[in-house]
Design a protein around this motif. Structure first.
Motif, short mmCIF file in Angstrom:
data_model
loop_
_atom_site.label_atom_id
_atom_site.label_comp_id
_atom_site.label_asym_id
_atom_site.label_seq_id
_atom_site.Cartn_x
_atom_site.Cartn_y
_atom_site.Cartn_z
N TYR A 1 -1.96 7.49 5.57
CA TYR A 1 -1.71 6.48 6.61
C TYR A 1 -0.68 7.03 7.59
N ALA A 2 -0.87 6.72 8.86
CA ALA A 2 0.09 7.18 9.87
C ALA A 2 0.42 6.03 10.81
N THR B 1 0.85 -1.19 0.00
CA THR B 1 0.00 0.00 0.00
C THR B 1 0.88 1.24 0.00
N ARG B 2 0.46 2.23 -0.76
CA ARG B 2 1.23 3.48 -0.84
C ARG B 2 0.58 4.54 0.06
N ASN B 3 1.37 5.45 0.54
CA ASN B 3 0.90 6.51 1.45
C ASN B 3 1.21 7.87 0.84
N ARG B 4 0.15 8.59 0.48
CA ARG B 4 0.33 9.96 -0.02
C ARG B 4 0.49 10.88 1.18
N ASP C 1 5.96 4.01 0.61
CA ASP C 1 5.30 2.77 1.03
C ASP C 1 4.82 2.91 2.46
N VAL C 2 3.67 2.33 2.73
CA VAL C 2 3.19 2.27 4.11
C VAL C 2 4.11 1.34 4.89
N THR C 3 4.49 1.75 6.12
CA THR C 3 5.36 0.89 6.93
C THR C 3 4.54 0.18 8.00
N ASP C 4 5.06 -0.92 8.52
CA ASP C 4 4.36 -1.67 9.56
C ASP C 4 4.55 -0.99 10.91
#
Lengths: 337, 337
Positions: free
Chosen positions: B100-101, B2-5, B28-31
């Motif tokens: 995403y945060a 998933t990508r995070n703008r 990229d979204v991180t865990d």
């Protein structure tokens, strides 16, 4: 016919107050009318507020050119057309800068006799009560708190700081000049006193060093740059008592400090203005505690008395320049008792 | 993956905030790590305080160039490494301007579900609670008093004035522009609204006409010239709640109003700064009363929702220019429930 020497306002100051703003004359004493008293002035109180009255109407009417300079003072009733007063009574009233004043009896307050009479202006007068109410009944002060007081050598500040010490606070003064600061510490017992005139270390830096954990209560007698520095030095939820703004009475109106209202929000500060008569219903507490502390030696009464009505103009100009230590007064005539 | 703008601060504003201060990227979204959550942003709150955060450390750390622009927001937990949260939970946290945060669970607050979700930011969020606590628990307000509110069409001011009406006060707003002022009166039910942009009649004169007996409580959202005019219009013993200083966040630091501290002394005013979280222990009262008033129709909830993360920079710039009516938000993703 008894003559009355008076000091009048020749011209309202446009910038700083000077002795040239005043002029002297002599007129016949007039008889009191119905409900009035003729009062012989004994002691005049000198206050920074006298200068503020020249800026326009405040809690009293503005002073205007041609009038006798206004001033609170202690006098002896010489003649009375009021049932409430008799010749020989010692009273407090707005005598102004003159040897004799005709006053409305309803604006005059009878005083219990006291030795020395001057204590009724300093310790037990407006100075002492302003210090007491302004600290105890406005922000309050608690043991272990840090109290900062500006004009620390002045009539009010010198008492505020001593009350703070009596209540167990750590007390930091602010005054102008090294000698005055030393006197505030050595003579009045403040924990420290910062010199706002020190050109080597600016006040904000001195405040940071003296109050590393910040100020809980700031008692402001000055306004202006000192208030600004104090606001930046406050702790979260600090309280500021606004008593006066001696730095702003003399000269042109100036804007308030940076950080108003921003610092009030960020630090959740409370600033509150007051005038001593707001707490008249608690004056008995003030008189009781102040007398006790003075008798016990916990509180030193510092007075700065100049002799002779003619000293009044230079006395007030000097007060605004900070030359006094403790409560400045003008002795116009000796205590008759 | 998933990508995070994200919208980042390209450069901190030196003067006024512009959309050029921001830049967009995609990563990229991180865990989430231990004790962390991955949260998908749904709604962002836009607040004048966002701009204040760029001026330096306040009650939160300063924002710096290169960081994701900070912002409170509502999100849905996507993945949790904390026992206290599960996927699907709706939360409030410092999501920032991004889709995403990854947030520390201990800094995140679980929300009860609510329809519409936006009410958790407006009526029942920081805006509503700031208005409620800042009026009820700071200066207080009584029936028959005159309440003055600046930024009257804004997220907080619009609610403060309505609460004042509910409590029986006479409520005067201040806003910019004739149309906005008319809306404050017609739509929100204020008794009057003064236009500080009116070039014909300066605000002090408008205040004198609208509040001939003076202002009992001034709720200050603006600081600056409007605060100054309000101080001069206060009644004796008036109370000022310092909530924010939107006029001073954008641009260079400026001195405070004329009359500080002089007017505080002469009028015996009380000024008090507060931040909504100071009254978190009374949030249940706020939620109860605000919900009841909204349900009863006594309080209109006014929201100004912009769609799409990319609206955030222009949305905030516009907010600082006063273009919003009521609570401005950015909808980043629809309510999943």
């Amino acid at each position: 016919m008894t003559r009355n020497r008076r000091i009048l306002i020749r011209e309202l100051p446009k910038g700083n107050l000077t002795t040239e703003c005043f002029t002297t004359d002599e007129v016949d004493v007039t008889d009191p009318g119905p409900g009035q008293l003729l009062v012989r002035t004994l002691l005049l109180s000198q206050d920074a507020a006298n200068r503020a009255w020249m800026q326009g109407a405040t809690y009293r009417d503005a002073i205007e050119a041609g009038q006798v300079m206004a001033s609170g003072g202690i006098g002896e009733v010489v003649a009375s057309k009021s049932d409430a007063f008799s010749p020989g009574d010692i009273v407090w009233g707005d005598t102004g800068w003159q040897e004799y004043a005709v006053l409305e009896a309803r604006g005059v307050q009878k005083l219990k006799s006291h030795k020395p009479l001057s204590h009724l202006i300093s310790l037990l007068g407006v100075a002492g009560k302003t210090a007491y109410h302004g600290l105890i009944n406005v922000p309050g002060i608690h043991a272990g708190e840090t109290l900062l007081v500006s004009a620390a050598a002045g009539s009010v500040g010198s008492i505020v700081g001593q009350i703070g010490r009596i209540k167990g606070a750590r007390v930091i003064g602010i005054a102008g000049g090294e000698a005055k600061c030393r006197w505030v510490v050595d003579e009045l017992g403040f924990d420290a006193c910062l010199d706002y005139k020190d050109t080597g270390t600016p006040l904000p830096k001195q405040l940071g060093a003296a109050c590393p954990e910040g100020v809980d209560v700031y008692f402001d007698n000055t306004g202006g740059d000192i208030l600004q520095a104090a606001l930046f030095a406050m702790r979260q939820r600090g309280r500021v008592a606004c008593c006066g703004a001696v730095s702003m009475y003399d000269g042109k109106p100036r804007p308030g400090p940076y950080g108003v209202p921003g610092l009030l929000v960020v630090k959740r500060l409370k600033m509150e203005g007051f005038i001593v008569m707001d707490y008249a219903h608690l004056d008995a507490d003030a008189e009781h505690d102040l007398s006790m502390w003075a008798a016990d030696g916990h509180l030193k009464v510092v007075e700065d008395i100049l002799d002779g009505l003619e000293q009044a103009p230079a006395g007030l100009v000097g007060l605004l320049a900070g030359e006094n230590r403790g409560k400045r007064m003008i002795r116009v005539a000796p205590d008759p008792n």
